[in-house]
Design an enzyme around this catalytic site. Sequence first.
Site, PDB file in Angstrom:
ATOM      1  N   HIS A  47       5.121   8.546 -11.965  1.00  0.00           N
ATOM      2  CA  HIS A  47       5.294   7.666 -10.817  1.00  0.00           C
ATOM      3  C   HIS A  47       4.004   6.861 -10.657  1.00  0.00           C
ATOM      4  CE1 HIS A  47       8.657  10.065  -8.634  1.00  0.00           C
ATOM      5  NE2 HIS A  47       8.709  10.275  -9.941  1.00  0.00           N
ATOM      6  N   GLU A  49       2.033   6.261  -8.202  1.00  0.00           N
ATOM      7  CA  GLU A  49       0.964   6.941  -7.485  1.00  0.00           C
ATOM      8  C   GLU A  49       0.266   7.979  -8.354  1.00  0.00           C
ATOM      9  OE1 GLU A  49       4.150   6.471  -6.559  1.00  0.00           O
ATOM     10  OE2 GLU A  49       4.393   6.709  -4.397  1.00  0.00           O
ATOM     11  N   CYS A  77       7.206   9.540  -2.521  1.00  0.00           N
ATOM     12  CA  CYS A  77       8.205  10.607  -2.522  1.00  0.00           C
ATOM     13  C   CYS A  77       7.493  11.958  -2.382  1.00  0.00           C
ATOM     14  CB  CYS A  77       9.020  10.550  -3.812  1.00  0.00           C
ATOM     15  SG  CYS A  77       8.062  11.011  -5.273  1.00  0.00           S
ATOM     16  N   CYS A  80       4.895  12.598  -5.165  1.00  0.00           N
ATOM     17  CA  CYS A  80       3.681  11.802  -4.989  1.00  0.00           C
ATOM     18  C   CYS A  80       2.887  12.242  -3.766  1.00  0.00           C
ATOM     19  CB  CYS A  80       4.045  10.328  -4.915  1.00  0.00           C
ATOM     20  SG  CYS A  80       4.767   9.753  -6.468  1.00  0.00           S
TER      21      CYS A  80
END
Length: 145
Positions: A47, A49, A77, A80
């Site tokens: 992801h 992040e 999410c 993250c």
Amino acid sequence: MRAALAEARAALESGDVPVGAVVLDAQGRVIARGRNARERDSDPTAHAEVVALREAGRASGDWQLPGCTLVVTLEPCVLCAGAILAARIDRVVFGAWDVKAGAAGSVVDLLRERRLPYRVREVVAEVDAEESAQMLRDFFGERRA
């Protein structure tokens, strides 16, 4: 946020969901960049992040990033949010809300959960939210068509 949006556009060009992130040090300088790379790398944890936090750790020589700010185009999410907390990030700035999987206040708020041993000190939402959201709507609209 401009730098995070540029990363989101780069993710889009490589076929990934257009989410981008940057990490700023305490002086406001970009020390790391990340974009979604799950499709490109066949990595469920890639992801934006997480990619940015990994780079920030390498750049600083430490896994702890106190005083740093994470700027991301989409509300983090759960995955993250956990990485943000583990990195001891002080501030999170994000663009669009993620009403299906957000963990910074829309579905749950892990970043400020009082029962956890660390909390993000400040969360700023909806910075350039429409541009972030439109990029995602366009991406998913094209995939459904």
